[in-house]
Design a protein around this motif. Structure first.
Motif, PDB file in Angstrom:
ATOM      1  N   THR A 130      13.301  10.529  15.612  1.00  0.00           N
ATOM      2  CA  THR A 130      14.311  11.586  15.660  1.00  0.00           C
ATOM      3  C   THR A 130      15.735  11.044  15.726  1.00  0.00           C
ATOM      4  OG1 THR A 130      14.078  11.702  18.079  1.00  0.00           O
ATOM      5  CG2 THR A 130      12.736  13.212  16.760  1.00  0.00           C
ATOM      6  N   ARG A 131      15.882   9.798  16.159  1.00  0.00           N
ATOM      7  CA  ARG A 131      17.204   9.178  16.195  1.00  0.00           C
ATOM      8  C   ARG A 131      17.057   7.671  16.153  1.00  0.00           C
ATOM      9  NH1 ARG A 131      21.666   9.077  21.159  1.00  0.00           N
ATOM     10  NH2 ARG A 131      23.404   8.235  19.944  1.00  0.00           N
ATOM     11  N   MET A 132      17.947   7.026  15.420  1.00  0.00           N
ATOM     12  CA  MET A 132      18.036   5.570  15.376  1.00  0.00           C
ATOM     13  C   MET A 132      19.457   5.156  15.722  1.00  0.00           C
ATOM     14  SD  MET A 132      16.037   4.444  11.876  1.00  0.00           S
ATOM     15  CE  MET A 132      16.720   2.777  11.997  1.00  0.00           C
ATOM     16  N   LEU A 133      19.594   4.218  16.624  1.00  0.00           N
ATOM     17  CA  LEU A 133      20.907   3.656  16.919  1.00  0.00           C
ATOM     18  C   LEU A 133      20.802   2.144  16.883  1.00  0.00           C
ATOM     19  CD1 LEU A 133      23.700   4.708  19.233  1.00  0.00           C
ATOM     20  CD2 LEU A 133      22.843   2.378  19.470  1.00  0.00           C
ATOM     21  N   GLU A 134      21.699   1.519  16.144  1.00  0.00           N
ATOM     22  CA  GLU A 134      21.796   0.062  16.049  1.00  0.00           C
ATOM     23  C   GLU A 134      23.213  -0.314  16.474  1.00  0.00           C
ATOM     24  OE1 GLU A 134      19.388  -2.011  15.013  1.00  0.00           O
ATOM     25  OE2 GLU A 134      17.932  -0.609  14.157  1.00  0.00           O
ATOM     26  N   ALA A 135      23.341  -1.208  17.449  1.00  0.00           N
ATOM     27  CA  ALA A 135      24.669  -1.537  17.970  1.00  0.00           C
ATOM     28  C   ALA A 135      24.857  -3.047  18.088  1.00  0.00           C
ATOM     29  CB  ALA A 135      24.877  -0.864  19.321  1.00  0.00           C
ATOM     30  N   TRP A 136      26.033  -3.503  17.678  1.00  0.00           N
ATOM     31  CA  TRP A 136      26.370  -4.937  17.584  1.00  0.00           C
ATOM     32  C   TRP A 136      27.109  -5.393  18.839  1.00  0.00           C
ATOM     33  CZ3 TRP A 136      24.947  -8.213  13.686  1.00  0.00           C
ATOM     34  CH2 TRP A 136      25.593  -9.455  13.600  1.00  0.00           C
ATOM     35  N   GLY A 137      26.722  -6.527  19.382  1.00  0.00           N
ATOM     36  CA  GLY A 137      27.315  -7.046  20.607  1.00  0.00           C
ATOM     37  C   GLY A 137      28.817  -7.234  20.530  1.00  0.00           C
ATOM     38  N   ASP A 138      29.530  -6.704  21.520  1.00  0.00           N
ATOM     39  CA  ASP A 138      30.992  -6.795  21.566  1.00  0.00           C
ATOM     40  C   ASP A 138      31.461  -7.413  22.879  1.00  0.00           C
ATOM     41  OD1 ASP A 138      33.849  -5.883  20.878  1.00  0.00           O
ATOM     42  OD2 ASP A 138      33.471  -4.832  22.772  1.00  0.00           O
ATOM     43  N   ASP A 139      30.862  -6.990  23.977  1.00  0.00           N
ATOM     44  CA  ASP A 139      31.244  -7.471  25.306  1.00  0.00           C
ATOM     45  C   ASP A 139      29.942  -7.759  26.053  1.00  0.00           C
ATOM     46  OD1 ASP A 139      32.425  -8.038  27.719  1.00  0.00           O
ATOM     47  OD2 ASP A 139      32.960  -5.965  28.189  1.00  0.00           O
ATOM     48  N   VAL A 140      29.354  -8.911  25.739  1.00  0.00           N
ATOM     49  CA  VAL A 140      28.037  -9.262  26.258  1.00  0.00           C
ATOM     50  C   VAL A 140      28.178 -10.507  27.131  1.00  0.00           C
ATOM     51  CG1 VAL A 140      25.650  -9.808  25.673  1.00  0.00           C
ATOM     52  CG2 VAL A 140      26.992  -8.301  24.168  1.00  0.00           C
ATOM     53  N   PRO A 141      28.270 -10.330  28.435  1.00  0.00           N
ATOM     54  CA  PRO A 141      28.514 -11.472  29.320  1.00  0.00           C
ATOM     55  C   PRO A 141      27.288 -12.355  29.539  1.00  0.00           C
ATOM     56  CG  PRO A 141      28.188  -9.496  30.619  1.00  0.00           C
ATOM     57  CD  PRO A 141      28.199  -9.056  29.177  1.00  0.00           C
ATOM     58  N   ARG A 142      27.538 -13.563  29.884  1.00  0.00           N
ATOM     59  CA  ARG A 142      26.464 -14.481  30.273  1.00  0.00           C
ATOM     60  C   ARG A 142      26.294 -14.401  31.784  1.00  0.00           C
ATOM     61  NH1 ARG A 142      24.831 -17.616  26.050  1.00  0.00           N
ATOM     62  NH2 ARG A 142      26.249 -17.701  24.246  1.00  0.00           N
ATOM     63  N   GLY A 143      25.040 -14.410  32.220  1.00  0.00           N
ATOM     64  CA  GLY A 143      24.745 -14.270  33.637  1.00  0.00           C
ATOM     65  C   GLY A 143      24.222 -15.551  34.248  1.00  0.00           C
ATOM     66  N   ASP A 144      24.146 -15.568  35.573  1.00  0.00           N
ATOM     67  CA  ASP A 144      23.638 -16.744  36.275  1.00  0.00           C
ATOM     68  C   ASP A 144      22.115 -16.840  36.203  1.00  0.00           C
ATOM     69  OD1 ASP A 144      26.202 -17.505  37.079  1.00  0.00           O
ATOM     70  OD2 ASP A 144      26.110 -16.279  38.899  1.00  0.00           O
ATOM     71  N   VAL A 145      21.448 -15.682  36.168  1.00  0.00           N
ATOM     72  CA  VAL A 145      19.983 -15.653  36.177  1.00  0.00           C
ATOM     73  C   VAL A 145      19.417 -15.071  34.886  1.00  0.00           C
ATOM     74  CG1 VAL A 145      17.931 -14.812  37.394  1.00  0.00           C
ATOM     75  CG2 VAL A 145      20.001 -15.402  38.686  1.00  0.00           C
ATOM     76  N   THR A 146      19.986 -13.955  34.457  1.00  0.00           N
ATOM     77  CA  THR A 146      19.512 -13.282  33.250  1.00  0.00           C
ATOM     78  C   THR A 146      20.705 -12.819  32.415  1.00  0.00           C
ATOM     79  OG1 THR A 146      19.472 -11.136  34.383  1.00  0.00           O
ATOM     80  CG2 THR A 146      17.422 -12.412  34.387  1.00  0.00           C
ATOM     81  N   ASP A 147      20.496 -12.696  31.110  1.00  0.00           N
ATOM     82  CA  ASP A 147      21.495 -12.083  30.233  1.00  0.00           C
ATOM     83  C   ASP A 147      20.833 -11.825  28.884  1.00  0.00           C
ATOM     84  OD1 ASP A 147      21.713 -14.491  28.623  1.00  0.00           O
ATOM     85  OD2 ASP A 147      23.118 -15.290  30.107  1.00  0.00           O
ATOM     86  N   PHE A 148      21.530 -11.125  28.000  1.00  0.00           N
ATOM     87  CA  PHE A 148      20.950 -10.784  26.710  1.00  0.00           C
ATOM     88  C   PHE A 148      20.710 -12.010  25.838  1.00  0.00           C
ATOM     89  CE2 PHE A 148      22.345  -6.232  27.225  1.00  0.00           C
ATOM     90  CZ  PHE A 148      21.089  -5.674  26.978  1.00  0.00           C
ATOM     91  N   ARG A 196      19.462  -9.172  38.681  1.00  0.00           N
ATOM     92  CA  ARG A 196      18.687  -9.499  37.485  1.00  0.00           C
ATOM     93  C   ARG A 196      18.915  -8.484  36.367  1.00  0.00           C
ATOM     94  NH1 ARG A 196      12.983  -9.289  38.861  1.00  0.00           N
ATOM     95  NH2 ARG A 196      13.457  -8.539  40.952  1.00  0.00           N
ATOM     96  N   ARG A 197      19.816  -7.525  36.559  1.00  0.00           N
ATOM     97  CA  ARG A 197      20.090  -6.568  35.492  1.00  0.00           C
ATOM     98  C   ARG A 197      20.752  -7.292  34.319  1.00  0.00           C
ATOM     99  NH1 ARG A 197      20.759  -1.036  34.866  1.00  0.00           N
ATOM    100  NH2 ARG A 197      20.681  -0.577  37.115  1.00  0.00           N
ATOM    101  N   VAL A 198      20.295  -6.982  33.127  1.00  0.00           N
ATOM    102  CA  VAL A 198      20.871  -7.510  31.889  1.00  0.00           C
ATOM    103  C   VAL A 198      21.705  -6.390  31.270  1.00  0.00           C
ATOM    104  CG1 VAL A 198      20.363  -8.446  29.608  1.00  0.00           C
ATOM    105  CG2 VAL A 198      18.883  -9.009  31.550  1.00  0.00           C
ATOM    106  N   PHE A 199      22.956  -6.673  30.922  1.00  0.00           N
ATOM    107  CA  PHE A 199      23.806  -5.601  30.426  1.00  0.00           C
ATOM    108  C   PHE A 199      24.844  -6.138  29.449  1.00  0.00           C
ATOM    109  CE2 PHE A 199      25.763  -7.433  34.143  1.00  0.00           C
ATOM    110  CZ  PHE A 199      27.117  -7.492  33.824  1.00  0.00           C
ATOM    111  N   GLY A 200      25.439  -5.212  28.695  1.00  0.00           N
ATOM    112  CA  GLY A 200      26.479  -5.591  27.745  1.00  0.00           C
ATOM    113  C   GLY A 200      27.039  -4.377  27.029  1.00  0.00           C
ATOM    114  N   GLY A 201      28.163  -4.585  26.350  1.00  0.00           N
ATOM    115  CA  GLY A 201      28.810  -3.521  25.582  1.00  0.00           C
ATOM    116  C   GLY A 201      28.623  -3.757  24.092  1.00  0.00           C
ATOM    117  N   PHE A 202      28.359  -2.679  23.355  1.00  0.00           N
ATOM    118  CA  PHE A 202      28.004  -2.779  21.939  1.00  0.00           C
ATOM    119  C   PHE A 202      28.716  -1.726  21.103  1.00  0.00           C
ATOM    120  CE2 PHE A 202      24.637  -4.327  24.617  1.00  0.00           C
ATOM    121  CZ  PHE A 202      24.160  -5.466  23.973  1.00  0.00           C
ATOM    122  N   VAL A 203      29.026  -2.103  19.875  1.00  0.00           N
ATOM    123  CA  VAL A 203      29.664  -1.188  18.926  1.00  0.00           C
ATOM    124  C   VAL A 203      28.598  -0.688  17.952  1.00  0.00           C
ATOM    125  CG1 VAL A 203      31.373  -0.946  17.099  1.00  0.00           C
ATOM    126  CG2 VAL A 203      31.877  -2.364  19.103  1.00  0.00           C
TER     127      VAL A 203
END
Length: 235
Positions: free
Chosen positions: A36-54, A223-230
């Motif tokens: 019903t919906r497709m969203l594709e988003a490109w990494g823009d503000d994706v930080p590196r973490g100490d334990v986990t990251d994208f 341990r949350r993995v997060f980032g901003g995407f366009v």
């Protein structure tokens, strides 16, 4: 209950247009399967973490960007039916993906919290986190409250979905992405903002809100993995 198929992939930055073209060309195919919906988003503000990251999540290499994407289905049964068709479909097997599909992580998630405001997704904050399986109801309640807070500060939509079909991978998968422990589930969630500027203004205003100081129903925020995407595609 809306069912979400969530994906994270590492795509060579040189293949950005090729990836967008690939996504555009696959829309009708997935529509026929019930998406019903497709969203594709490109990494823009994706930080590196100490334990986990994208980046760790998909074993990203130099020169690769993170793509965060999802497909929604009316329910889990429709998603299972679609998956069965794809597994035996030569058209799916013939798709030429402009990235290393072996490192893509994916899984199926049931929506447990959703809040809607106004506008469309001009910027997306995506995240994944490990939550104790016993805390599903408590986390859903917490996510509902957060969603209302985000909407009050200008978000267009907030969604959190509970992992119910999250397969183990040979090299990468969602559980490893958040360093999940036995007895923990993976939650895939996102916030849609009209723009990055709206996101930035909202977070500056929300940082002192008492709700953000509460514990996340037993989830380890470290341990949350997060980032901003366009968004590249939103259909």
């Amino acid at each position: 209950m809306t069912y979400v198929m969530g994906f994270v992939a590492a795509v060579p930055t040189a293949n950005k247009q090729a990836y967008k073209d690939f996504a555009e060309s696959s829309v009708e195919y997935f529509r026929r399967l019930g998406v019903t919906r497709m969203l594709e988003a490109w990494g823009d503000d994706v930080p590196r973490g100490d334990v986990t990251d994208f980046y760790r999540a998909v074993a990203a290499e130099d020169g690769e960007a993170i793509v965060y994407s999802f497909q929604t289905y009316p329910d889990a049964a429709k998603a299972a039916e679609a998956n069965e068709k794809m597994m035996n479909d030569p058209e799916m097997a013939a798709m030429d993906m402009p990235f290393d599909g072996a490192r893509m992580i994916y899984g199926g998630f049931e929506t447990i919290a959703e809040a809607s405001g106004e506008g469309r997704a001009g910027y997306v904050e995506g995240s994944i986190i490990a939550v104790p399986e016993t805390a599903r109801a408590a986390y859903a309640d917490y996510a509902e409250k957060l969603g209302k807070l985000f909407i009050a500060h200008g978000a267009a939509r907030s969604v959190d979905a509970w992992g119910v079909d999250v397969p183990d991978g040979k090299r990468t998968d969602f559980r490893r992405a958040v360093a999940a422990k036995p007895g923990e589930a993976v939650v895939f969630g996102w916030i849609e903002w009209p723009s990055k500027a709206t996101r930035d203004t909202a977070w500056a205003a929300m940082m002192d809100d008492p709700l953000l100081q509460e514990e996340s129903a037993g989830a380890d925020e470290g341990r949350r993995v997060f980032g901003g995407f366009v968004p590249l595609l939103d259909r």
